[in-house]
Design a protein around this motif. Structure first.
Motif, short mmCIF file in Angstrom:
data_model
loop_
_atom_site.label_atom_id
_atom_site.label_comp_id
_atom_site.label_asym_id
_atom_site.label_seq_id
_atom_site.Cartn_x
_atom_site.Cartn_y
_atom_site.Cartn_z
N GLY A 51 0.68 -0.91 0.16
CA GLY A 51 -0.02 0.03 -0.06
C GLY A 51 0.70 1.25 0.16
N MET A 67 -6.42 -4.74 -0.44
CA MET A 67 -5.23 -3.65 0.20
C MET A 67 -5.85 -2.05 -0.39
N ARG A 72 -6.12 -1.04 5.04
CA ARG A 72 -4.71 -1.04 4.99
C ARG A 72 -4.02 -1.23 6.24
#
Length: 303
Positions: A51, A67, A72
């Motif tokens: 990420g 993601m 995240r």
């Protein structure tokens, strides 16, 4: 279960497509080697998985979750990583650097001593990191990644800066992590020899494109001995081989066969001759893993 899945992932910078339609499947509990020449897109891909970089297109799932901005932080609590060069405070000791990470991650304090022992830095815990060698800094970065004993560990070129003894220790440590701690490890490298000694699954990329993904055993299968046969009429010879239940495939003007005994090879050439087919060449071949890697990566790799 795959702990990482990417589907049709692309990353474009300006007019340059650095990662192209990448489909990765990382099985849980594996040491997954991510191979490719320098500049092939390995670090960019790992940053997208973490990420740190947003993909231009495609989807990424880590630990069963997309993601994205929503998931995240929850995902990263279970992930440790060392991307490119490790970050540290040079005026603090190795132990003090790890204490900061331990506080941020909410990990038990006892983990600091444990990970320092794991990476063989327990004797240098009180030394300022500015005075560490490059290899020691690399070990400290790995210790920080291990601190919370994550389910997933992502390492980008983890043997950089290590001497031969340190490289061997790093290989042994990485190879033992799945069984010892239940971790899945993704480790990138441009050196096939490194991955060959610690991974059980392998992906190879070239110019951002996936050119191989399977078990390490499947990659080794490509290097096994075989016979290369060239005749005056390969199409007719292939039909004869099919009738004799001899597996073969054609490549660059040769029929590639499994290894046969001397008696079997002699019988086969007599059979081909009886059909009016001349044997121009029959030779035994074996490709090294390095040759296979160079072929897959367009002979652009640094070995």
């Amino acid at each position: 279960m795959n702990i990482i899945e990417t589907r049709d992932v692309c990353k474009q910078y300006g007019n340059v497509l650095r990662v192209a339609h990448l489909d990765l499947d990382v099985p849980e509990g594996s040491v997954y080697g991510f191979l490719g020449p320098n500049g092939a897109g390995k670090s960019t891909t790992l940053k997208m998985i973490l990420g740190l970089v947003r993909p231009t297109a495609g989807s990424i799932q880590v630990l069963g979750k997309n993601m994205d901005g929503k998931n995240r932080l929850a995902v990263l609590r279970q992930v440790g990583s060392l991307i490119e060069s490790p970050s540290y405070y040079g005026h603090l000791t190795g132990e003090e650097n790890l204490r900061i990470v331990q506080t941020l991650r909410g990990a038990p304090e006892k983990n600091i001593r444990e990970v320092l022992q794991l990476v063989r830095l327990d004797g240098q815990r009180g030394k300022k990191v500015a005075h560490y060698s490059l290899g020691m800094k690399q070990r400290l970065g790995l210790a920080a990644a291990l601190l919370g004993y994550p389910r997933l560990l992502i390492l980008d070129e983890p043997t950089n800066g290590l001497d031969p003894a340190g490289i061997q220790e790093m290989r042994e440590l990485i190879g033992a992590l799945p069984e010892r701690f239940g971790m899945t490890v993704v480790v990138s490298s441009h050196l096939l020899s490194e991955i060959d000694q610690m991974a059980d699954h392998v992906a190879i990329i070239r110019e951002g494109e996936l050119v191989f993904q399977d078990t390490l055993e499947a990659l080794h299968d490509r290097s096994r001995h075989h016979l290369a046969l060239r005749t005056t009429d390969n199409a007719a010879a292939r039909a004869v081989l099919r009738e004799e239940s001899v597996a073969c495939r054609e490549e660059a003007g040769y029929l590639l066969l499994p290894i046969l005994s001397d008696g079997q090879a002699g019988q086969l050439t007599r059979l081909l001759g009886a059909q009016g087919l001349g044997v121009i060449r029959l030779e035994e071949r074996q490709k090294s893993l390095e040759e296979i890697f160079l072929e897959l990566t367009g002979k652009a790799a640094s070995l």
